[in-house]
Design a protein around this motif. Structure first.
Motif, mmCIF file in Angstrom:
data_model
loop_
_atom_site.group_PDB
_atom_site.id
_atom_site.type_symbol
_atom_site.label_atom_id
_atom_site.label_comp_id
_atom_site.label_asym_id
_atom_site.label_seq_id
_atom_site.Cartn_x
_atom_site.Cartn_y
_atom_site.Cartn_z
ATOM 1 N N LEU A 146 -6.384 9.493 -4.372
ATOM 2 C CA LEU A 146 -5.627 8.250 -4.476
ATOM 3 C C LEU A 146 -4.348 8.398 -3.657
ATOM 4 O O LEU A 146 -3.325 8.875 -4.165
ATOM 5 C CB LEU A 146 -5.283 7.953 -5.937
ATOM 6 C CG LEU A 146 -6.453 7.981 -6.930
ATOM 7 C CD1 LEU A 146 -5.945 7.818 -8.349
ATOM 8 C CD2 LEU A 146 -7.465 6.909 -6.585
ATOM 9 N N PRO A 147 -4.396 8.020 -2.381
ATOM 10 C CA PRO A 147 -3.187 8.120 -1.555
ATOM 11 C C PRO A 147 -2.122 7.136 -2.010
ATOM 12 O O PRO A 147 -2.386 6.199 -2.761
ATOM 13 C CB PRO A 147 -3.674 7.751 -0.151
ATOM 14 C CG PRO A 147 -5.156 7.944 -0.185
ATOM 15 C CD PRO A 147 -5.558 7.609 -1.598
ATOM 16 N N GLY A 148 -0.945 7.329 -1.494
ATOM 17 C CA GLY A 148 0.163 6.437 -1.794
ATOM 18 C C GLY A 148 0.316 5.350 -0.750
ATOM 19 O O GLY A 148 -0.589 5.084 0.049
ATOM 20 N N SER A 171 2.016 10.431 -4.408
ATOM 21 C CA SER A 171 3.053 9.420 -4.302
ATOM 22 C C SER A 171 2.733 8.178 -5.140
ATOM 23 O O SER A 171 2.542 8.294 -6.350
ATOM 24 C CB SER A 171 3.291 9.094 -2.820
ATOM 25 O OG SER A 171 4.472 8.364 -2.646
ATOM 26 N N LEU A 172 2.625 7.012 -4.531
ATOM 27 C CA LEU A 172 2.364 5.790 -5.290
ATOM 28 C C LEU A 172 1.035 5.869 -6.036
ATOM 29 O O LEU A 172 0.857 5.223 -7.067
ATOM 30 C CB LEU A 172 2.384 4.579 -4.361
ATOM 31 C CG LEU A 172 2.472 3.213 -5.027
ATOM 32 C CD1 LEU A 172 3.754 3.078 -5.846
ATOM 33 C CD2 LEU A 172 2.381 2.117 -3.983
ATOM 34 N N GLY A 173 0.107 6.697 -5.548
ATOM 35 C CA GLY A 173 -1.157 6.906 -6.253
ATOM 36 C C GLY A 173 -0.947 7.423 -7.674
ATOM 37 O O GLY A 173 -1.748 7.149 -8.571
ATOM 38 N N CYS A 174 0.148 8.158 -7.911
ATOM 39 C CA CYS A 174 0.462 8.642 -9.266
ATOM 40 C C CYS A 174 0.740 7.465 -10.190
ATOM 41 O O CYS A 174 0.291 7.443 -11.342
ATOM 42 C CB CYS A 174 1.666 9.573 -9.233
ATOM 43 S SG CYS A 174 1.461 11.032 -8.195
ATOM 44 N N HIS A 175 1.465 6.487 -9.677
ATOM 45 C CA HIS A 175 1.761 5.299 -10.484
ATOM 46 C C HIS A 175 0.517 4.444 -10.685
ATOM 47 O O HIS A 175 0.389 3.774 -11.717
ATOM 48 C CB HIS A 175 2.898 4.498 -9.855
ATOM 49 C CG HIS A 175 4.202 5.227 -9.933
ATOM 50 N ND1 HIS A 175 4.872 5.419 -11.124
ATOM 51 C CD2 HIS A 175 4.937 5.852 -8.983
ATOM 52 C CE1 HIS A 175 5.973 6.114 -10.890
ATOM 53 N NE2 HIS A 175 6.032 6.389 -9.603
ATOM 54 N N LEU A 176 -0.392 4.495 -9.732
ATOM 55 C CA LEU A 176 -1.675 3.822 -9.909
ATOM 56 C C LEU A 176 -2.402 4.407 -11.112
ATOM 57 O O LEU A 176 -2.922 3.671 -11.957
ATOM 58 C CB LEU A 176 -2.529 3.952 -8.645
ATOM 59 C CG LEU A 176 -3.990 3.540 -8.760
ATOM 60 C CD1 LEU A 176 -4.129 2.082 -9.184
ATOM 61 C CD2 LEU A 176 -4.700 3.803 -7.432
ATOM 62 N N VAL A 177 -2.440 5.716 -11.219
ATOM 63 C CA VAL A 177 -3.106 6.381 -12.345
ATOM 64 C C VAL A 177 -2.480 5.928 -13.669
ATOM 65 O O VAL A 177 -3.188 5.572 -14.612
ATOM 66 C CB VAL A 177 -3.044 7.916 -12.202
ATOM 67 C CG1 VAL A 177 -3.546 8.605 -13.462
ATOM 68 C CG2 VAL A 177 -3.846 8.374 -10.988
#
Length: 183
Positions: free
Chosen positions: A11-13, A69-75
């Protein structure tokens, strides 16, 4: 779900991960799958969450999530709303940015407020002492809210392609601790 080895979803940012990014290198070396988003320039949280849900439901195999990066917030956002969190065995969350900072670009404003609910699966947050997008203390607080283990890696910038990590064996070791069975 079956007992097959988990698939690994990258899950990229924001702006995606380029060819020298460790996520891209892991896809080539280990066959990990990138969750492609329709818009990398103006990421909309709801759209990204729907796409992750779609990819997770497309296979009957449990997944490990590798977010940058933003992928962490997606999770975090996806897990707070999905009824399918049991499909995820764990998540490696690398360099989550502080999207609530005043100096964040307007493209990321719809990722406010940050979702700070406990994740329903095992998670590890890796962060850098000199990440330009998040202070270590803020990242540690996010990890605590998510119920994730937090590990500082020293000064590695945003832990991306510019960090010079190559194939990043330390990151792979952290992924193995979450259940990846690769070599």
């Amino acid at each position: 779900m079956n007992d097959a080895a988990p698939r690994v979803l990258n899950l990229p940012g924001w702006m995606d991960s380029g060819p020298t990014h460790w996520q891209s290198r892991w896809e080539v070396l280990h066959g990990f799958e990138r969750v492609q988003q329709a818009d990398w320039q103006w990421p909309r949280r709801g759209d990204w969450m729907a796409r992750l849900e779609e990819v997770l439901l497309a296979a009957d195999t449990p997944a490990l999530l590798v977010a940058h990066s933003l992928g962490c917030h997606l999770v975090a956002a996806w897990s707070a709303h999905s009824r399918h969190t049991a499909r995820v065995l764990g998540a490696l969350l690398v360099a989550p940015p502080d999207t609530e900072r005043e100096d964040m670009p307007p493209q990321l404003h719809n990722w406010r407020p940050m979702v700070c609910e406990r994740l329903p699966f095992a998670a590890t947050v890796l962060y850098s002492a000199d990440d330009p997008y998040a202070a270590p203390g803020r990242t540690q607080a996010l990890a605590e809210a998510w119920g994730a283990a937090a590990h500082g890696l020293g000064a590695l910038g945003h832990i991306n392609g510019d960090s010079g990590l190559g194939d990043w064996p330390e990151g792979l070791a952290r992924l193995q601790a979450l259940g990846w069975r690769g070599a």
